[in-house]
Design an enzyme around this catalytic site. Sequence first.
Site, mmCIF file in Angstrom:
data_model
loop_
_atom_site.group_PDB
_atom_site.id
_atom_site.type_symbol
_atom_site.label_atom_id
_atom_site.label_comp_id
_atom_site.label_asym_id
_atom_site.label_seq_id
_atom_site.Cartn_x
_atom_site.Cartn_y
_atom_site.Cartn_z
ATOM 1 N N LYS A 129 -8.921 5.406 -0.624
ATOM 2 C CA LYS A 129 -8.231 5.766 0.620
ATOM 3 C C LYS A 129 -8.153 7.283 0.695
ATOM 4 C CE LYS A 129 -3.941 4.768 3.194
ATOM 5 N NZ LYS A 129 -2.658 4.026 3.209
ATOM 6 N N SER B 192 -1.797 1.035 7.262
ATOM 7 C CA SER B 192 -2.630 2.189 7.406
ATOM 8 C C SER B 192 -3.906 2.173 6.550
ATOM 9 C CB SER B 192 -1.817 3.443 7.043
ATOM 10 O OG SER B 192 -1.442 3.428 5.681
ATOM 11 N N SER C 154 1.239 -1.126 4.180
ATOM 12 C CA SER C 154 -0.124 -0.637 4.438
ATOM 13 C C SER C 154 -1.201 -1.135 3.484
ATOM 14 C CB SER C 154 -0.136 0.885 4.453
ATOM 15 O OG SER C 154 0.395 1.336 5.669
HETATM 16 N N1 GLN Z 1 3.168 0.391 9.613
HETATM 17 C C1 GLN Z 1 4.078 1.054 8.753
HETATM 18 C C2 GLN Z 1 4.340 2.462 9.261
HETATM 19 O O1 GLN Z 1 3.710 2.828 10.183
HETATM 20 C C3 GLN Z 1 3.573 1.059 7.342
HETATM 21 C C4 GLN Z 1 2.807 2.242 6.928
HETATM 22 C C5 GLN Z 1 2.492 2.297 5.452
HETATM 23 O O2 GLN Z 1 2.754 1.389 4.668
HETATM 24 N N2 GLN Z 1 1.928 3.432 5.077
HETATM 25 O O3 GLN Z 1 5.142 3.177 8.766
#
Ligand code: GLN
Length: 492
Positions: free
Chosen positions: A79, A154, A178
């Site tokens: 990532k 994400s 995410s």
């Molecule tokens: N969808 C969540 C957010 O936007 C999770 C993001 C994450 O786990 N990095 O904060």
Amino acid sequence: MTDLHRFSIRALSEGLAQAKFSSRELTQHYLDRIAKIDSQVKAYVTVTAEQALAQADAADTLRQTGNATALTGIPIAHKDIFCTQGIKTTAGSKILDNFISPYDATVVAKGKDAGLVTLGKVNMDEFAMGSTSESSYFGATKNPWALDHVPGGSSGGSAAVIAADLAPFATGTDTGGSIRQPASFCGLTGLKPTYGRVSRFGMIAYASSLDQGGPMARSAEDCAYLMNVMAGHDAKDSTSMEKSVDDYVANLNSTALKGLRIGIPKQYFNVDGLASDVKARVEESLKKLEELGAILAEIDLNMTEAYVPTYYLIAPAEASSNLSRYDGVRYGYRCDEPKDILDLYKRSRSEGFGAEVQRRILIGTYALSAGYYDAYYVKAQKVRRLIQQDFLKAFENVDVIAAPSAPTTAYKIGADLTPVEMYLGDIYTIAVNLAGLPAINAPVGFDQNQLPVGLQLIGNYWSESQLLSIVHQYQQHTDFHTQRAAIAEENA
Ligand code: GLN
């Protein structure tokens, strides 16, 4: 061999050990697939072909001299939130486009030590804020199961490269789902470890008290191999835990399904917006686990309604603090011809951050401001404690807790949800981060549009082996994790 991308990590490890193929051949095979197929998926931000082949050659030498680990010579995608020395690390943001880190994240360094070959860096929502990967400065990544749908976020790039067989496994991070939600949207297995199990050093910070790296792959077994590399104490991360690490691969059958008590939170299955197909597939998977010996019990998690408001105060508050370092002075994007230092800050940040990141910085700064700190931030921290206690109470009576990973399957690209609609989609994942618990997503079937559905199992602290073991055994009796999207069947 033309079908190396269909091999499990165990099969790749054995094939390399028996010299059935070399790491160079395997790496070249993936690079060829990326060159042919990634233009449709758009998952890679950076492909590091040259370095990958050099690493592959080094791995082949280690294999020949008998100095290999189980994973020496196996490719991986990282990532683009993990710092990689000499390779661009963007976190999906314009503000870090062209940022080259002078050091490796601990997770990346551990991967190199284990002999993993880095294929490249993969797309993500900007600074990991989002659920679709559409907020990336580099554009939307496609879901391999349906190219007009998002892969989730994400860690959407991580999920997409595995589902399209453009990498055998990948790293992800999970601040509020995410790893689990993109794994769910792309039919994969993904583990969010206990907070403190995996080092955050060199992992670009979103919300530091919630952020945790973890493995994403097709199966629990593949995840276990990567978890063996990622987990462990790191003196460079003060919140990483000094606690011995399990052998996650050796422990894959360590948990007896017979007699395993699985809690099913009443509140979770009555959420508005839980899609009927998702509910049905998750319930079928629980039935299957029951057939395999588990005992299902309804439980209460009374704080469910507080999850979204609590997370969406604490995460932006921490983000606003963490992202203050991007000022246009030290590194990253700088605006053209600043008039003075204030203009430099303002325009570098307004031009460098996208809309969702700016929204969260505003919310977070507001929640932390002098007049509102007690009313919002302090209150959210108190509710956070209650959410954690709610889970701990539940774990007095059950071993793991079952839930969907997301209320729906993958959204259409450009669905244009309002921020609040998007935030509500995180209902099943974010409490786990607020409590610091581990949780895993396992693929359990498809909706009427052939989009994958995921089951989430939440464990007590440090129960990663148990979660991997439960899913591994489930996967011995089901084949959802081996099914492939059409695009993954394409040969390079
Ligand atoms: N969808 C969540 C957010 O936007 C999770 C993001 C994450 O786990 N990095 O904060």
